[in-house]
Enzyme design. Sequence first.
Site, PDB file in Angstrom:
ATOM      1  N   ASP A  68       0.816  -1.210   0.000  1.00  0.00           N
ATOM      2  CA  ASP A  68       0.000   0.000   0.000  1.00  0.00           C
ATOM      3  C   ASP A  68       0.849   1.259   0.000  1.00  0.00           C
ATOM      4  O   ASP A  68       2.075   1.203   0.184  1.00  0.00           O
ATOM      5  CB  ASP A  68      -0.963  -0.001   1.197  1.00  0.00           C
ATOM      6  CG  ASP A  68      -0.291  -0.387   2.512  1.00  0.00           C
ATOM      7  OD1 ASP A  68       0.949  -0.416   2.564  1.00  0.00           O
ATOM      8  OD2 ASP A  68      -1.005  -0.652   3.496  1.00  0.00           O
ATOM      9  N   ASN A 137      -7.537  -2.523  14.220  1.00  0.00           N
ATOM     10  CA  ASN A 137      -8.935  -2.811  13.886  1.00  0.00           C
ATOM     11  C   ASN A 137      -9.068  -4.028  12.976  1.00  0.00           C
ATOM     12  O   ASN A 137     -10.129  -4.260  12.401  1.00  0.00           O
ATOM     13  CB  ASN A 137      -9.587  -1.581  13.232  1.00  0.00           C
ATOM     14  CG  ASN A 137      -8.903  -1.186  11.924  1.00  0.00           C
ATOM     15  OD1 ASN A 137      -7.995  -1.872  11.452  1.00  0.00           O
ATOM     16  ND2 ASN A 137      -9.331  -0.081  11.339  1.00  0.00           N
ATOM     17  N   HIS A 139      -7.249  -4.549  10.183  1.00  0.00           N
ATOM     18  CA  HIS A 139      -6.972  -4.349   8.754  1.00  0.00           C
ATOM     19  C   HIS A 139      -5.662  -5.021   8.341  1.00  0.00           C
ATOM     20  O   HIS A 139      -4.763  -5.231   9.143  1.00  0.00           O
ATOM     21  CB  HIS A 139      -7.023  -2.864   8.355  1.00  0.00           C
ATOM     22  CG  HIS A 139      -5.875  -2.008   8.762  1.00  0.00           C
ATOM     23  ND1 HIS A 139      -6.029  -0.735   9.277  1.00  0.00           N
ATOM     24  CD2 HIS A 139      -4.529  -2.185   8.694  1.00  0.00           C
ATOM     25  CE1 HIS A 139      -4.850  -0.206   9.514  1.00  0.00           C
ATOM     26  NE2 HIS A 139      -3.920  -1.057   9.171  1.00  0.00           N
ATOM     27  N   GLU A 144      -9.559  -1.831   5.113  1.00  0.00           N
ATOM     28  CA  GLU A 144     -10.208  -1.454   6.360  1.00  0.00           C
ATOM     29  C   GLU A 144     -11.488  -2.267   6.581  1.00  0.00           C
ATOM     30  O   GLU A 144     -12.086  -2.770   5.617  1.00  0.00           O
ATOM     31  CB  GLU A 144     -10.573   0.027   6.316  1.00  0.00           C
ATOM     32  CG  GLU A 144      -9.362   0.969   6.257  1.00  0.00           C
ATOM     33  CD  GLU A 144      -8.735   1.215   7.631  1.00  0.00           C
ATOM     34  OE1 GLU A 144      -8.610   0.269   8.430  1.00  0.00           O
ATOM     35  OE2 GLU A 144      -8.370   2.362   7.888  1.00  0.00           O
TER      36      GLU A 144
END
Length: 251
Positions: A68, A137, A139, A144
Amino acid sequence: MIRIYQEADYAAMSRRAAAVIAAEVIRNPACVLGLATGSTPIGAYEQLAAWNREGLLSFKEVRSVNLDEYKGLPGTHDQSYRYFMNTHLFDHVDIDPANTHVPDGLAADPAAECARYDDLVASMGYADLQLLGLGNNGHIGFNEPCDCFVRETHVVDLTQSTIDANARFFASAGDVPRQALTMGIGCIMAARWVLLIASGEAKAEALYRMICGPITPACPASILQLHGDVVVVGDRAALEKVVAAGVSVCE
Ligand code: GLP
């Protein structure tokens, strides 16, 4: 299948993770490594650089694809993932810079850049080994939590929790880019095998949900339960809930 290695602390986790990556590079010197950023892999990258310096490991024929990049940051920005990879790994090993790939956060047409990146990774035959960190979280890359797993490389709106978690690297939370380009779940799942690393109690809940919870895009890492060949290397703090749930781990 998920094989879990529990290590005492961050240093031991890093060394074990580097050993897993080294195993791939030694077995297949021209492998494609899928690489990750974040604070978690820094120790593993240092170990790989040390082994490269000592002549134990060569990256001369290795090609790499990163997961990313922040949208809007040039590769020269000290918080861009291109800059991270150069300064934490590529500048310290004998990899050919032309063989290293990171999505272009400055692309004038981000959708076209995402399509180009998918084609590139496919043309390389996907990663032999994909390294992943884990967001608090759940990811992976910048996939996400959301309503569906997104297969392709795409532009994603970062969640507030990710912006807050990554604010520590920027002057203020206001400086954290709101969007990123991320490899989708398709490329990650197409990797021949996957190494996910996690350290610290902040990751304990996400790691538990990834390994023991339902497979759901609300915890993107949970899709890895469907991958046939996953190694998780975590320290005690990160694995605490998994171990408490009775899941067996290798020491
Ligand atoms: C970042 C990256 C992820 C990384 C994760 C965890 O936002 N996009 O690839 O795994 O968050 O980062 P850290 O290792 O610093 O906890």
